[in-house]
Design a protein around this motif. Structure first.
Motif, mmCIF file in Angstrom:
data_model
loop_
_atom_site.group_PDB
_atom_site.id
_atom_site.type_symbol
_atom_site.label_atom_id
_atom_site.label_comp_id
_atom_site.label_asym_id
_atom_site.label_seq_id
_atom_site.Cartn_x
_atom_site.Cartn_y
_atom_site.Cartn_z
ATOM 1 N N UNK A 428 23.667 -7.882 -10.855
ATOM 2 C CA UNK A 428 24.851 -8.746 -10.789
ATOM 3 C C UNK A 428 26.128 -7.957 -10.597
ATOM 4 N N UNK A 429 26.016 -6.640 -10.472
ATOM 5 C CA UNK A 429 27.198 -5.817 -10.243
ATOM 6 C C UNK A 429 27.900 -5.377 -11.497
ATOM 7 N N UNK A 430 27.282 -5.564 -12.660
ATOM 8 C CA UNK A 430 27.902 -5.182 -13.932
ATOM 9 C C UNK A 430 27.587 -3.704 -14.209
ATOM 10 N N UNK A 431 28.609 -2.867 -14.337
ATOM 11 C CA UNK A 431 28.372 -1.431 -14.516
ATOM 12 C C UNK A 431 28.375 -1.009 -15.980
ATOM 13 N N UNK A 432 27.637 0.070 -16.251
ATOM 14 C CA UNK A 432 27.694 0.750 -17.539
ATOM 15 C C UNK A 432 27.968 2.224 -17.262
ATOM 16 N N UNK A 433 29.073 2.711 -17.793
ATOM 17 C CA UNK A 433 29.459 4.101 -17.571
ATOM 18 C C UNK A 433 28.748 5.006 -18.562
ATOM 19 N N UNK A 434 28.114 6.046 -18.043
ATOM 20 C CA UNK A 434 27.585 7.103 -18.911
ATOM 21 C C UNK A 434 28.604 8.226 -19.023
ATOM 22 N N UNK A 435 29.099 8.701 -17.867
ATOM 23 C CA UNK A 435 30.111 9.756 -17.876
ATOM 24 C C UNK A 435 30.691 9.901 -16.481
ATOM 25 N N UNK A 436 31.966 10.313 -16.433
ATOM 26 C CA UNK A 436 32.657 10.631 -15.182
ATOM 27 C C UNK A 436 33.591 11.785 -15.524
ATOM 28 N N UNK A 437 33.245 13.010 -15.066
ATOM 29 C CA UNK A 437 33.921 14.192 -15.581
ATOM 30 C C UNK A 437 33.980 15.306 -14.534
#
Length: 792
Positions: A428-437
């Motif tokens: 459905x396009x729902x994101x879950x962020x783990x990390x962005x670094x």
């Protein structure tokens, strides 16, 4: 065991009938007159001990391939070498097709991140290649390739606990000559390559220019987007100069540029349509935000640095080298070797293939039965890697020629910057962020080394060597401006957060790595040797962690390896038989272990640790026989038995917790199963990528038709026993025993310099599991190619 006996019997029967293992043909790709086909096995010159020696005089396990070998065995990339070396297996890295993962005698790495170093070092013209992300490069106009098995810690240094792959390029010629080649193959694969030698000043300044281009449409059909995946578009150029500055000073300089666009995305096989298929929602012509715009309202998913990444893998590199060789005297040569290499690697992958792994149904090895839509596992990466190295090397003789020695000083500086993110996106396009670094890490290392070969008696040589290495590493982290909120324990962090968690951000090592060997010549053509060698691989960090507390370091890996061997030639050099036995203890073995998070489908968790010591022993054989002029038959084989020893107490505790969970305990306890080196059943896993037996049997024959024409058929059968690609021995990713067949046929017109070839690799289109993460990664399908080559 039956397959082992069959392979061994096939090879030994060759010895009985005087067959041949073509480990080194002529050292030139120049077209020779048909009448000049050699009888017997030619000498092979190698530099496995950093000086030129006959292969049969080197007390090291070495497999050497000339340019002629590379052509006849269809070795066009470094990944193709695996089939021809005892106890070496490997594959393209997961998703990153420009990177090779080598497993030499069970020492391996499947991680491209720059805080994890390789156990098998790659060298091009004596210059080390630090990063894995671009080590699957095209091979042509190569003088030879040497594969050194076992630790090379004295002369080659750090990060060669498993061995080294040494690529020696051809030097510019003093004649105007060259070649051009064009080819076409399956999946609309088109390739062009060529090389030309141009003397600029006769006897003073020589030059060589080379180039290649490869393009194919890809062998995977994406059933969601309609695109073709796992295609390639690569090109590169290389220039070389050789200057004779005086009677005693020679300079060799090179510069190259390579652009490789080649991915290795997971894919399945559809038995109904007989095609390779994928179901990822990501696209090669859209960013992640564009792909999910219809269901997310155009929201952003990645930080600005990564927001423009599209599905694919691109590695661009350039390098420059300089080698001044000074003949100081008849008995002393000094080399000043300088190298710089820069690599940029950009990729966007989906390891989950936008499917639910728990309910998608597959038959072995990865035949799709029922695909079930699920989350998209987004891994985005932009990384920059620069390295500079300087070496001063001396080779000399003393004591009336009884002592040959090699020594020198070495320095390397490496700087890396990696911008990377992990995001899971539902259907459905729902994101879950783990990390962005963003991670920055650097390494500086200094070393001094010396090795001497002393002739104790006329037929007995004693070798002793030592290397001292001082190494310094550091790491820095900063969070990127992610448009997504953090979730749970996965919180943005910086360098200070790591320090506050009580974890180090620097690592230093000072290590001595000695080598000892005895070499005894029974006859001029038969010798035996025994050796003991120490090596080490640098420590690092679990840098794919999603929070500061899990940014744990792992310490360096140290190996002691013991070898004995036989080097022999018989029947007027028509038979060459080399045997090697080995035993090693690799202490604090480093192993990366990734798996799907059981609590967040599509999210990968990463763990790299010194889980245990790794102990391995085995036998290796390489047989070469030339029963008659023009006929070459080759056989190589490896046996090995590897097990983990002295398992870390924390791993034993994890296994006990897993077993308690399986015996009726909690889900939290069961979550300890199937990760690290603990299997789903709570046992300690077998070492990954260790095939108990591998064997390659092949032949080629030069049939002289008349004074101008010759016909050259070739065939190869490579067999590999079953092994576990994943550290935790996940049963869904077991690699079963398998055989691959390659074949080729060439018609050569020496008068006109023309060669027409037709060949196939994996001719029977065999499928097997090459790697495993969330789903199995299949090997490449069979390919056919036709080529035309003109030598002038």
């Amino acid at each position: 065991m039956k397959s082992i006996k069959m392979g061994a019997a096939a090879g030994l029967s060759l010895f009985a009938m005087m067959s041949h293992a073509a480990y080194a043909q002529q050292a030139s790709t120049d077209v020779a007159p048909v009448a000049a086909v050699e009888e017997g096995i030619p000498d092979i010159t190698v530099t496995a001990q950093r000086r030129e020696q006959n292969l049969q005089d080197v007390p090291i396990a070495v497999s050497a391939f000339s340019s002629e070998d590379l052509q006849r065995r269809q070795i066009t990339r470094t990944v193709d070498i695996f089939a021809y070396v005892p106890n070496l297996i490997g594959h393209n890295n997961t998703s990153v097709g420009t990177a090779n993962s080598y497993s030499m005698r069970g020492l391996n790495n499947n991680e491209t991140i720059s805080t994890f170093d390789l156990p098998v070092g790659t060298y091009v013209d004596d210059v080390y290649m630090s990063r894995q992300s671009a080590n699957n490069f095209s091979l042509f106009d190569v003088e030879r390739i040497e594969v050194l098995r076992g630790p090379q810690g004295t002369l080659f240094g750090r990060n060669t606990t498993g061995g080294a792959i040494n690529v020696i390029m051809k030097k510019p010629s003093d004649q105007f000559k060259g070649f051009g080649e064009i080819g076409y193959g399956r999946y609309d694969r088109f390739n062009v390559r060529g090389s030309v030698d141009v003397p600029i000043i006769d006897g003073k300044l020589l030059s060589k220019v080379q180039g290649y281009y490869v393009k194919d449409d890809g062998y995977v059909h994406n059933r969601v987007t309609g695109e073709r995946l796992n295609g390639e578009k690569s090109y590169g150029f290389r220039g070389a100069l050789r200057a004779f500055l005086s009677d005693s000073v020679t300079w060799d300089g090179t510069a190259d540029f390579n652009s490789q666009s080649y991915a290795n995305f997971p894919n399945f096989y559809d038995p109904a349509t007989k095609e390779r298929v994928s179901y990822t929602r990501l696209r090669q012509d859209q960013t992640v935000a564009q792909t999910f715009a219809g269901v997310s309202g155009g929201r952003a998913y990645l930080s600005p640095e990564l927001a423009d990444n599209k599905l694919g893998n691109l590695a661009r590199s350039w390098s420059a080298t300089s080698n001044f060789q000074v003949q100081a005297s008849d008995d002393l040569t000094v080399n000043f070797i300088t190298g710089y290499r820069h690599i940029f690697n950009e990729y966007l992958t989906d390891s989950a293939m936008s499917l639910t792994s728990a309910s998608t149904i597959l038959n072995y090895p990865a035949d799709i039965v029922t695909p079930v839509a699920g989350s998209t596992s987004v891994l985005a990466n932009d990384s920059y890697h620069g390295q500079f190295s300087q070496e001063i090397k001396i080779n000399g003789k003393a004591l009336d020629g009884r002592l040959n020695y090699t020594g020198g000083f070495y320095y390397i500086r490496e700087d890396n910057k990696t911008i990377f993110a992990n995001v899971t996106v539902t259907a459905a396009g729902v994101p879950t962020l783990a990390a962005d670094r963003t991670m920055k890490n650097s390494t500086s290392a200094y070393a001094g080394y010396f090795q001497g070969d002393f002739k104790v008696l006329e037929n007995l040589t004693f070798t002793a060597g030592i290397r001292y290495t001082a190494e310094f590493k550091d790491i820095q982290f900063s969070p990127n401006a992610s448009p997504l909120p953090s979730v749970g324990i996965n919180q943005p962090f910086d360098t200070q957060d790591i320090i506050n968690a009580g974890l180090p951000v620097t690592q230093n090592a000072k290590v001595w790595t000695p080598r000892f060997a005895l070499d005894y010549k029974i006859t001029p053509a038969i010798s035996v040797y025994a050796s003991a060698t120490k090596g080490f691989k640098s420590g690092g960090w679990v840098s794919r962690s999603y929070n500061a507390a899990n940014m744990t370091p792992f310490k360096r890996e140290t190996i002691w390896s013991f070898e004995s061997g036989l080097r022999s030639e018989f029947f007027d050099r028509r038979v060459r038989l080399n045997l090697t036995s080995f035993y090693f203890n690799d202490m604090d073995n480093q192993l990366p272990a990734g798996r799907e998070n059981p609590l967040v489908p599509g999210q990968i968790t990463y763990l790299t640790q010194n889980f245990a010591d790794l102990r391995n022993y085995g036998l290796e054989a390489e047989l070469t026989v030339v029963p008659t002029r023009g006929l070459n038959i080759f056989w190589s084989a490896g046996l090995q038995h590897a097990r983990f020893k002295n398992v870390n107490p924390s791993v034993l505790a994890q296994a006990a917790t897993c077993q308690a969970g399986l015996a009726g305990g909690t889900a939290t306890q069961r979550a300890q199963c199937n990760q690290g080196i603990v299997t789903a059943a709570g046992a300690i896993a077998l070492p990954s990528r260790v095939a108990p037996f591998n064997s390659t049997l092949g032949a080629n024959y030069t049939a002289v038709l008349n004074d101008d024409f010759s016909l050259i058929p070739s065939v190869t059968w490579a067999y590999t026993d079953g092994s576990w690609p994943s550290a935790q021995n996940d049963v869904r990713g077991y690699q079963k025993k398998h055989s691959l067949f390659n074949a080729g046929l060439s018609l050569r017109d020496t008068a006109r310099g023309l060669t027409l070839s037709a060949e196939c690799t994996n001719c029977l289109d065999k499928r097997y599991v090459a790697s495993y993460l969330i789903f199995p990664y299949l090997n490449e399908p069979g390919r056919w190619t036709v080529r035309a080559r003109f030598d002038f």
